[in-house]
Motif scaffolding. Structure first.
Motif, PDB file in Angstrom:
ATOM      1  N   UNK A 132       4.108  -3.723  -7.151  1.00 33.86           N
ATOM      2  CA  UNK A 132       2.918  -2.924  -7.409  1.00 33.86           C
ATOM      3  C   UNK A 132       2.521  -2.146  -6.158  1.00 33.86           C
ATOM      4  N   UNK A 133       2.125  -0.889  -6.359  1.00 28.61           N
ATOM      5  CA  UNK A 133       1.764  -0.007  -5.254  1.00 28.61           C
ATOM      6  C   UNK A 133       0.280   0.324  -5.333  1.00 28.61           C
ATOM      7  N   UNK A 134      -0.423   0.098  -4.231  1.00 29.78           N
ATOM      8  CA  UNK A 134      -1.842   0.445  -4.162  1.00 29.78           C
ATOM      9  C   UNK A 134      -1.997   1.918  -3.834  1.00 29.78           C
ATOM     10  N   UNK A 135      -2.436   2.743  -4.775  1.00 27.99           N
ATOM     11  CA  UNK A 135      -2.502   4.185  -4.549  1.00 27.99           C
ATOM     12  C   UNK A 135      -3.404   4.562  -3.376  1.00 27.99           C
ATOM     13  N   UNK A 136      -2.832   5.369  -2.482  1.00 29.05           N
ATOM     14  CA  UNK A 136      -3.583   5.856  -1.335  1.00 29.05           C
ATOM     15  C   UNK A 136      -3.863   4.823  -0.262  1.00 29.05           C
ATOM     16  N   UNK A 137      -3.391   3.580  -0.462  1.00 32.84           N
ATOM     17  CA  UNK A 137      -3.724   2.502   0.464  1.00 32.84           C
ATOM     18  C   UNK A 137      -2.771   2.469   1.661  1.00 32.84           C
ATOM     19  N   UNK A 157       0.844  -1.183   0.000  1.00 36.83           N
ATOM     20  CA  UNK A 157       0.000   0.000   0.000  1.00 36.83           C
ATOM     21  C   UNK A 157       0.880   1.234   0.000  1.00 36.83           C
ATOM     22  N   UNK A 158       0.454   2.262  -0.702  1.00 38.21           N
ATOM     23  CA  UNK A 158       1.278   3.471  -0.830  1.00 38.21           C
ATOM     24  C   UNK A 158       1.617   4.070   0.537  1.00 38.21           C
ATOM     25  N   UNK A 159       0.670   4.022   1.472  1.00 35.62           N
ATOM     26  CA  UNK A 159       0.865   4.628   2.784  1.00 35.62           C
ATOM     27  C   UNK A 159       1.229   3.599   3.869  1.00 35.62           C
ATOM     28  N   UNK A 160       1.490   2.373   3.479  1.00 38.28           N
ATOM     29  CA  UNK A 160       1.764   1.305   4.446  1.00 38.28           C
ATOM     30  C   UNK A 160       3.193   1.420   4.977  1.00 38.28           C
ATOM     31  N   UNK A 161       3.354   1.394   6.298  1.00 36.67           N
ATOM     32  CA  UNK A 161       4.690   1.449   6.895  1.00 36.67           C
ATOM     33  C   UNK A 161       5.531   0.248   6.478  1.00 36.67           C
ATOM     34  N   UNK A 162       4.874  -0.891   6.201  1.00 38.40           N
ATOM     35  CA  UNK A 162       5.621  -2.082   5.804  1.00 38.40           C
ATOM     36  C   UNK A 162       6.111  -2.012   4.356  1.00 38.40           C
ATOM     37  N   UNK A 163       5.733  -0.968   3.646  1.00 36.95           N
ATOM     38  CA  UNK A 163       6.249  -0.780   2.291  1.00 36.95           C
ATOM     39  C   UNK A 163       7.772  -0.676   2.295  1.00 36.95           C
ATOM     40  N   UNK A 164       8.324  -0.145   3.387  1.00 36.58           N
ATOM     41  CA  UNK A 164       9.771   0.032   3.479  1.00 36.58           C
ATOM     42  C   UNK A 164      10.519  -1.279   3.293  1.00 36.58           C
ATOM     43  N   UNK A 165       9.976  -2.372   3.850  1.00 35.23           N
ATOM     44  CA  UNK A 165      10.651  -3.670   3.728  1.00 35.23           C
ATOM     45  C   UNK A 165      10.722  -4.117   2.274  1.00 35.23           C
ATOM     46  N   UNK A 173      -8.278  -2.372  -7.374  1.00 32.81           N
ATOM     47  CA  UNK A 173      -7.874  -2.539  -8.768  1.00 32.81           C
ATOM     48  C   UNK A 173      -6.498  -3.186  -8.876  1.00 32.81           C
ATOM     49  N   UNK A 174      -5.591  -2.785  -7.995  1.00 34.70           N
ATOM     50  CA  UNK A 174      -4.226  -3.330  -8.049  1.00 34.70           C
ATOM     51  C   UNK A 174      -4.220  -4.821  -7.760  1.00 34.70           C
ATOM     52  N   UNK A 175      -5.132  -5.270  -6.901  1.00 42.16           N
ATOM     53  CA  UNK A 175      -5.172  -6.694  -6.568  1.00 42.16           C
ATOM     54  C   UNK A 175      -5.510  -7.531  -7.799  1.00 42.16           C
ATOM     55  N   UNK A 176      -6.258  -6.960  -8.727  1.00 41.95           N
ATOM     56  CA  UNK A 176      -6.569  -7.661  -9.965  1.00 41.95           C
ATOM     57  C   UNK A 176      -5.303  -7.865 -10.802  1.00 41.95           C
ATOM     58  N   UNK A 177      -4.441  -6.851 -10.815  1.00 36.52           N
ATOM     59  CA  UNK A 177      -3.170  -6.971 -11.536  1.00 36.52           C
ATOM     60  C   UNK A 177      -2.301  -8.049 -10.911  1.00 36.52           C
ATOM     61  N   UNK A 178      -2.270  -8.052  -9.585  1.00 33.88           N
ATOM     62  CA  UNK A 178      -1.477  -9.065  -8.878  1.00 33.88           C
ATOM     63  C   UNK A 178      -1.973 -10.459  -9.233  1.00 33.88           C
TER      64      UNK A 178
END
Length: 684
Positions: free
Chosen positions: A334-339, A308-316, A346-351
């Motif tokens: 892939x980054x979920x915008x605003x998530x 998620x774009x705003x997820x703290x775990x994105x750093x990992x 929508x991004x989950x469909x790409x995944x």
């Protein structure tokens, strides 16, 4: 000799520990949590009565091939009663869950008596069980079968979905949620079975949770005609961390790896600075699970990550992308915008589309190239190459193997001293020989039959043909070891092998038996510590790893060396109090009598107030393994985050037990180290 349930030996204890002087040191971890709304005495009594009756009925079907499908319900209720696992806002709701599970247990026991299994019929959500090889416990997992899928007609792809952390997701809630589930999971791949392992509750998909993934996978494969080359592993949050870990450590087992959020290493995730670093050996042991230390393995398997774009775990994930780029890899992230900490719709469909494409292609059993990066031979086998031994354990080790033509394999290594090859079809010339160029040395290797002692420590599914050849490096030179005898580096006289690479905690990742003392020692303090710490481990295994440990007393072991060939032996006590410890003491690099205890060539300590803990292999037979006076080395304080549930002690340690056990340690560590690569005490 027959192992008996723990409750027949010792009463259940809480997390209260006795110090050697008799003082009580109380501590309790966060798992499982305290009840939200406890059941009344009468409510629990009613559940206990039903459970007792159904447990008696279950005896008649215990030997049925699908008995675990029923026992998972009985176990879930039994543990809920034992640990007060009532997490609904109203006791009546928890009572409803317990009765629903007992109702289903009754139906399944009745079905098994008639040799019928109607819960397996049709599509939809199911909850099933298997008996774990670790401790014979019944472990649950969920299954989603799409409407109209006829898996009997043809082999079917499968996704393994690893759930996120849930402190209240004990057996009762997990089994109930899978039993009553109406909606499918977040991913709904067409024509594909999805399984949901329990993972032994809340351990970050490590230790017994790691083994649980493979055992649930293998059980589902047997039941549902799964194509073993079209299995994907995926997860989110704690499940994402599990996908990072299992994808990096077992890259040849999957058609695709998907990581959704989740941590990848300890130091960065915990934001540790040097002033907060733990002991040197614990820092070394970060290399057991830390994914960056295994990054090159992703050259062997398709990988897709999501944050998620705003997820703290994105750093990992961002950090892993940097690490992977240094190995020449640029997987999609892939980054979920605003998530925040969830998927974008929508991004989950790409995944999903990306994973489905990779699964449709399937894994390649015999690729022309294999890449291995590891710090332990435990995780050293990928495809047709097994990194069987390291020059120096817990240092970065690598193999890059490539088929150059129909007769030649080129291998480049770093920090490797033993290799087992399972030559792929495209590298065999039909003459019983394979040409190998290893670090510039050309060898013609004889190909022989595969021998079971060269299987990976954790045998994780189908791999390669039934033939092998072996290379060994001595004095810096590689040579063909041949196939007539095992490696001469399999025990105390040689290097740490794949079969037992060290660490106390690895003993609990395969079948083990706890052997309790049958006498007393010269020190009442030591006897008190042994009793309370062994009880602590048995309770902790039930509460965190959700299984009943197999337990015997030393007097019940008729032939310790025969028993040690088929399982790890966890020996508690001293040479005075435990006859099994006395029997193996001569083969250990340990001096231990009523007055002094210590590792050979090291300082000795007062045996009245000090206890050794260690692991050691190959006593009289290559498969033999013991652990002395230790259970899992991570404790209650480390359960607050799955990133800390890692090994905390090396191969051996001496504990000063005048410091009472607490949530972090079983005593004060006054000496600790790894054995060297010939299983001897390391010199200063």
């Amino acid at each position: 000799m027959k192992s008996v349930p723990l409750l027949l030996l010792w009463a259940t204890v809480a997390h209260a520990q006795l110090s050697p002087n008799g003082a009580t040191a109380s501590f309790k971890g966060s798992l499982p949590p305290k009840p939200t709304a406890a059941l009344s005495v009468d409510q629990e009594a009613g559940i206990e009565a039903r459970l007792k009756s159904l447990t008696g009925d279950f005896v008649a079907v215990k030997k049925h091939e699908r008995a675990a499908d029923a026992e998972i319900f009985l176990k879930a209720v039994r543990y809920a009663l034992e640990f007060d696992e009532w997490y609904d806002k109203k006791p009546e709701d928890s009572l409803k869950k317990a009765n629903a599970l007992l109702d289903e247990a009754a139906k399944r026991i009745d079905g098994l008596k008639k040799n019928q299994t109607p819960w397996l019929d049709g599509s939809g959500q199911k909850v099933l069980g298997f008996y774990s090889k670790l401790d014979d416990s019944a472990q649950p997992y969920g299954v989603e079968i799409p409407e109209g899928l006829d898996f009997k007609a043809k082999t079917t792809p499968m996704w393994i979905w690893l759930h996120g952390r849930g402190d209240t997701a004990t057996d009762l809630n997990f089994v109930y949620s899978r039993l009553m589930a109406k909606k499918p999971g977040q991913f709904q791949p067409a024509g594909t079975i999805v399984i949901h392992p329990f993972g032994r509750y809340c351990n970050g998909w490590k230790s017994a949770g790691e083994v649980d993934v493979f055992e649930s996978r293998d059980d589902a494969m047997k039941r549902f005609n799964i194509d073993s080359n079209r299995v994907a592993i995926a997860g989110f949050s704690m499940g994402g961390a599990g996908a990072w870990h299992l994808g990096a450590h077992y890259p040849d087992q999957w058609a695709c790896v998907h990581t959704g959020a989740g941590f990848a290493d300890v130091k960065r995730y915990q934001k540790l600075t040097p002033d907060k670093y733990p002991s040197w050996y614990e820092q070394t042991l970060w290399g057991f699970y830390d994914v960056p230390d295994y990054a090159r393995n992703f050259l062997n398997v398709p990988l897709i990550s999501y944050s998620g774009e705003q997820d703290a775990q994105r750093d990992s994930a961002e950090y892993m992308m940097e690490v992977l780029a240094k190995e020449g890899l640029k997987p999609p992230h892939l980054i979920g915008p605003g998530m925040g900490h969830k998927y974008h719709p929508e991004t989950i469909k790409e995944v999903q589309a990306w994973i489905e494409k990779a699964v449709a292609k399937g894994r390649e059993l015999f690729p022309d190239e294999v890449h291995i990066q590891t710090k332990t031979p435990l995780y050293g086998r990928v495809k047709w190459v097994n990194l069987h031994g390291l020059d120096e354990s817990w240092k970065d080790a690598r193999i890059d193997a490539k088929v150059l033509d129909g007769q030649t394999i080129e291998i480049k290594t770093s920090n490797v001293c033993r290799i087992v090859l399972y030559p792929p079809p495209q590298a065999r010339n039909g003459g019983g020989k394979v040409k190998v160029i290893v670090d510039g040395t050309a060898l013609d290797l004889a190909v022989g039959p595969e021998l079971p002692q060269f299987e990976n420590f954790l045998s994780a599914g189908p791999r390669v043909p039934n033939s092998l050849c072996r290379l060994i490096k001595e004095n810096g030179q590689w040579r063909d070891f041949g196939n007539a005898t095992p490696f001469q580096h399999e025990g105390p006289e040689g290097g740490k092998p794949t079969s037992h690479p060290g660490l106390i905690d690895t003993a609990f990742m395969k079948r083990f038996l706890v052997v309790l003392p049958d006498g007393k020692s010269s020190s009442q303090a030591v006897d008190a510590w042994v009793k309370t710490e062994s009880e602590h481990f048995l309770t902790r295994w039930r509460s965190l790893m959700r299984g009943d440990v197999r337990v015997v007393k030393a007097s019940e072991v008729k032939d310790i060396f025969a028993e040690g060939k088929t399982q790890g032996l966890i020996l508690w006590g001293t040479p005075e109090s435990n006859s099994c410890i006395k029997a193996v003491l001569g083969g250990l690099p340990l001096t231990w009598d009523a007055k002094k205890v210590g590792m050979k060539t090291k300082d000795s300590f007062d045996a009245a107030t000090h206890v050794p803990v260690l692991t050691y292999p190959a006593l009289k037979s290559p498969g033999f393994e013991v652990v002395i006076n230790s259970g899992l080395t991570f404790r209650e304080a480390h359960d607050k985050t799955n990133s800390l549930q890692n090994p905390k002690l090396p191969d051996w340690a001496i504990l000063d037990i005048t410091q009472a056990p607490n949530a972090e340690t079983a005593g004060k560590v006054v000496a600790a180290d790894f054995f060297d690569d010939r299983w001897q005490v390391r010199k200063e």
